[in-house]
Motif scaffolding. Structure first.
Motif, PDB file in Angstrom:
ATOM      1  N   THR A  71       0.841  -1.202   0.000  1.00  0.00           N
ATOM      2  CA  THR A  71       0.000   0.000   0.000  1.00  0.00           C
ATOM      3  C   THR A  71       0.877   1.253   0.000  1.00  0.00           C
ATOM      4  O   THR A  71       1.792   1.397   0.814  1.00  0.00           O
ATOM      5  CB  THR A  71      -0.916   0.015   1.224  1.00  0.00           C
ATOM      6  N   ILE A  72       0.560   2.137  -0.911  1.00  0.00           N
ATOM      7  CA  ILE A  72       1.299   3.410  -1.035  1.00  0.00           C
ATOM      8  C   ILE A  72       0.323   4.552  -0.822  1.00  0.00           C
ATOM      9  O   ILE A  72      -0.821   4.522  -1.317  1.00  0.00           O
ATOM     10  CB  ILE A  72       1.978   3.516  -2.412  1.00  0.00           C
ATOM     11  N   THR A  73       0.778   5.579  -0.107  1.00  0.00           N
ATOM     12  CA  THR A  73      -0.060   6.748   0.190  1.00  0.00           C
ATOM     13  C   THR A  73       0.455   7.953  -0.588  1.00  0.00           C
ATOM     14  O   THR A  73       1.659   8.233  -0.623  1.00  0.00           O
ATOM     15  CB  THR A  73      -0.037   7.062   1.696  1.00  0.00           C
ATOM     16  N   ASP A  74      -0.453   8.660  -1.187  1.00  0.00           N
ATOM     17  CA  ASP A  74      -0.141   9.896  -1.924  1.00  0.00           C
ATOM     18  C   ASP A  74      -1.146  10.957  -1.492  1.00  0.00           C
ATOM     19  O   ASP A  74      -2.141  10.657  -0.824  1.00  0.00           O
ATOM     20  CB  ASP A  74      -0.216   9.631  -3.428  1.00  0.00           C
ATOM     21  N   SER A  97     -11.562  13.748  -8.385  1.00  0.00           N
ATOM     22  CA  SER A  97     -11.748  12.315  -8.622  1.00  0.00           C
ATOM     23  C   SER A  97     -10.408  11.719  -9.021  1.00  0.00           C
ATOM     24  O   SER A  97      -9.507  12.447  -9.476  1.00  0.00           O
ATOM     25  CB  SER A  97     -12.785  12.072  -9.726  1.00  0.00           C
ATOM     26  N   VAL A  98     -10.288  10.364  -8.848  1.00  0.00           N
ATOM     27  CA  VAL A  98      -9.050   9.679  -9.214  1.00  0.00           C
ATOM     28  C   VAL A  98      -9.406   8.460 -10.047  1.00  0.00           C
ATOM     29  O   VAL A  98     -10.529   7.924  -9.963  1.00  0.00           O
ATOM     30  CB  VAL A  98      -8.232   9.277  -7.970  1.00  0.00           C
ATOM     31  N   ALA A 146      -8.681  -1.089  -6.718  1.00  0.00           N
ATOM     32  CA  ALA A 146      -9.374   0.128  -6.296  1.00  0.00           C
ATOM     33  C   ALA A 146      -8.387   1.129  -5.690  1.00  0.00           C
ATOM     34  O   ALA A 146      -7.368   0.758  -5.115  1.00  0.00           O
ATOM     35  CB  ALA A 146     -10.460  -0.226  -5.291  1.00  0.00           C
ATOM     36  N   ILE A 147      -8.717   2.390  -5.834  1.00  0.00           N
ATOM     37  CA  ILE A 147      -7.965   3.477  -5.202  1.00  0.00           C
ATOM     38  C   ILE A 147      -8.876   4.140  -4.190  1.00  0.00           C
ATOM     39  O   ILE A 147      -9.993   4.571  -4.520  1.00  0.00           O
ATOM     40  CB  ILE A 147      -7.478   4.510  -6.239  1.00  0.00           C
ATOM     41  N   ILE A 190      -4.713   9.759  -0.587  1.00  0.00           N
ATOM     42  CA  ILE A 190      -4.953   8.764  -1.627  1.00  0.00           C
ATOM     43  C   ILE A 190      -4.151   7.510  -1.261  1.00  0.00           C
ATOM     44  O   ILE A 190      -2.955   7.594  -0.972  1.00  0.00           O
ATOM     45  CB  ILE A 190      -4.496   9.274  -3.016  1.00  0.00           C
ATOM     46  N   GLU A 191      -4.823   6.325  -1.278  1.00  0.00           N
ATOM     47  CA  GLU A 191      -4.147   5.066  -0.999  1.00  0.00           C
ATOM     48  C   GLU A 191      -4.468   4.067  -2.106  1.00  0.00           C
ATOM     49  O   GLU A 191      -5.601   3.989  -2.584  1.00  0.00           O
ATOM     50  CB  GLU A 191      -4.570   4.494   0.354  1.00  0.00           C
TER      51      GLU A 191
END
Length: 605
Positions: free
Chosen positions: A74-77, A83-84, A92-93, A100-101
């Protein structure tokens, strides 16, 4: 034939549809990201895509984020996205506010984030003119004539300044060579791109620019204007300035020499101005003198004319009387002189006797006046005397006598200096008469001697000849004097103009001195400013390089300052294209919305 091919294609599509549907249904569901552990990435790249309308106003804005994943998980931004969308796989995001994960496999991961309320670092203003008239892009489509496009770039105060200060803009415009002729772009680069022509403009960091393109166009259409913004990360090395410093050193020395020379010039001009001032003052005095001489020239000529007439008369008189001269008259003259001398002797004796008698009388008067008492009798004393019972008539006589004695004393004191001067004057007069008596006797003696030793006729003849010569020479002198006074008049008029010219010269040298002083001040400042010119050049070069050298710029995220490991951030911006309306598209737009099946069937019609 066409019908058979269409039917065959349609049949193949229908046969394939179940397989597609089965494949989609049989795909395994996405794994829950929460089941994965934390991941890691080495770097992140952001590409910001922006769409502008044809006039340069911002419309759509989205970011494609690229992660180079080093560890699955899992990466966090972060980002304020409306919207993404996952662009890598079907996982899924998760989005919660700005967080944002997502779950990323090793290698590359991409996702898109749409931004609604974020401004670009630059503002663009694009205007169009056709045949000198400003028009909108929609009005231009399909037109022809002389086209001018102007693009203005400026800092967007609502955008992030860090990108404006460190990013380079490259604006590219593509023109169809069949539609556009005589393309001109004074500040751009024109190049061939296949059958098209490309015009490229460059905007340096921290700069606001204005560019124009001119061309002759027919059936106007134009592709989108492409704008790329990338970091200006060129490292600029400072040049070797030693040779340049050696070359400019003589310039610094020369400015110092110029300053010394101008200083000497200033001193020389000051001396010149002083000299011209003295000349002007002397000229003013000379002009006054020559004007006075001119004013007196008439009197001088009149006096000279009188002298000339008198000489002529004297010469004529001596000439006329020289033959009838009676010498006995000179003998009688000698006797008369002696008689006068004797009379003067008698007068001198009388004055001497008078002087002695006056001295005796003056002495007696002085003693008498001195005997008058100095006592002062006041009005009160006189009134008391009247009131004492004495005879009023006697008191009146006493008072009158007292007042008269006071008047005599005051008068004598006032004129005593005159009395004192009389005795010396009598003595001086007597002495003068004695001298005069002696002079007359001497003259008589000399006259008698001259009469006995000289022929009077011969003397008078010589006198007459001398007077005639003098008179003739004086005529020439008088003529010269008249010419001289005339010349003085002309000189006075001419010299007045010369003096006025000197006044202008005096004023000019004064201004020249002021100018020399200002020039010297300027060269002094120049010499002072260039005394360390080599070092200044090196400093200026370093400062100039520092303005354009952005190699030390550290990339930052466009969407959030919380994002880490940002490697690059780039901007891809484009405007709307200018195109003529498509009739078929227009017809499709007005048709009622069809079902999926109808639209699918339409594909094979």
């Amino acid at each position: 034939m066409k019908l058979k091919r269409t039917t065959a294609t349609f049949t193949a599509f229908l046969l394939a549809m179940p397989t597609i549907l089965v494949s989609a249904e049989s795909e395994e569901p996405a794994e829950d990201s929460s089941a994965q552990g934390p991941g890691a990435f080495d770097k992140k790249d952001e590409v910001i895509y922006a769409n502008l309308d044809s006039s340069g106003a911002q419309q759509d804005l989205y970011v494609v984020n690229n992660f180079t994943v080093s560890e699955e998980g899992t990466i966090t931004d972060y980002g304020s996205y409306s919207s993404v969308q996952n662009l890598t796989d079907l996982t899924a995001i998760e989005q919660e506010d700005d967080r944002i994960e997502f779950t990323a496999q090793e290698d590359e991961f991409y996702y898109q984030g749409n931004l609604d309320n974020q401004a670009l670092p630059w503002e663009f203003d694009i205007t169009y003119e056709l045949n000198g008239e400003e028009m909108t892009a929609e009005e231009l489509a399909g037109e022809e004539g002389e086209l001018q496009i102007q693009i203005d770039t400026a800092k967007n105060e609502e955008g992030q300044e860090v990108f404006f200060n460190n990013y380079l803009l490259q604006i590219t415009m593509t023109f169809d060579s069949e539609r556009y002729k005589n393309i001109q772009a004074p500040d751009g680069t024109i190049a061939n791109a296949g059958k098209d022509r490309q015009v490229t403009f460059t905007v340096l960091p921290e700069s606001e620019e204005s560019f124009t393109v001119n061309a002759d166009v027919t059936d106007l259409e134009m592709d989108s204007i492409q704008i790329a913004a990338v970091p200006s990360n060129m490292a600029i090395e400072a040049p070797d300035t030693e040779n340049l410093k050696e070359e400019v050193m003589p310039l610094a020395d020369a400015t110092s020499e110029v300053n010394r020379g101008v200083g000497e010039l200033r001193d020389g001009v000051a001396e010149l101005n002083d000299g011209v001032g003295s000349l002007y003052n002397g000229s003013a005095q000379y002009l006054d003198g020559i004007n006075q001489l001119q004013a007196n020239s008439g009197s001088l000529v009149e006096g000279s004319d009188s002298i000339k007439g008198a000489l002529q008369q004297l010469s004529q008189a001596v000439g006329a009387g020289s033959g009838n001269m009676n010498l006995s008259q000179f003998t009688e003259l000698t006797g008369g002189l002696r008689q006068i001398a004797g009379g003067l002797g008698e007068v001198q004796g009388g004055l001497t006797e008078l002087s002695g008698q006056y001295s005796q009388a003056y002495g007696a008067l002085d003693q008498a006046v001195a005997a008058i008492p100095e006592a002062f009798v006041s009005e009160a004393d006189i009134q008391a005397l009247y009131e004492s019972g004495a005879d009023p008539a006697t008191v009146d006589q006493l008072v009158q006598s007292y007042q008269a004695s006071l008047a005599v004393k005051e008068t004598y004191n006032a004129v005593s200096q005159a009395f004192d001067a009389i005795s010396p004057a009598l003595e001086t007069s007597a002495g003068a008469l004695t001298d005069l008596q002696s002079t007359l006797n001497t003259m008589a003696d000399q006259l008698e001697t001259s009469l006995s030793a000289t022929s009077m006729d011969e003397s008078l003849q010589q006198l007459q000849e001398g007077l005639q010569t003098l008179s003739a020479n004086y005529d020439q002198f008088h003529s010269g004097l008249v010419s001289y006074t005339g010349g003085v008049g002309e000189l006075a008029g001419s010299y007045g103009e010369l003096h006025n010219g000197l006044a202008g010269v005096n004023e000019g040298t004064g201004e020249l001195e002021n100018g020399a002083v200002q020039l010297n001040d300027g060269t002094a400042e120049l010499a002072d400013a260039t005394s360390d010119l080599p070092d200044q050049i090196e400093v200026e070069i370093n400062e100039l390089i520092g303005e354009f050298d952005k190699s030390d710029f550290e990339p930052v995220s466009f969407v959030s300052e919380q994002n880490e490991n940002v490697e690059t951030v780039q901007f891809v911006i484009k405007t709307a294209a200018i195109q003529k309306p498509d009739e078929e598209q227009t017809e499709d737009a007005v048709q009622e919305e069809k079902s999926f099946w109808d639209r699918l069937v339409d594909l094979f019609r």
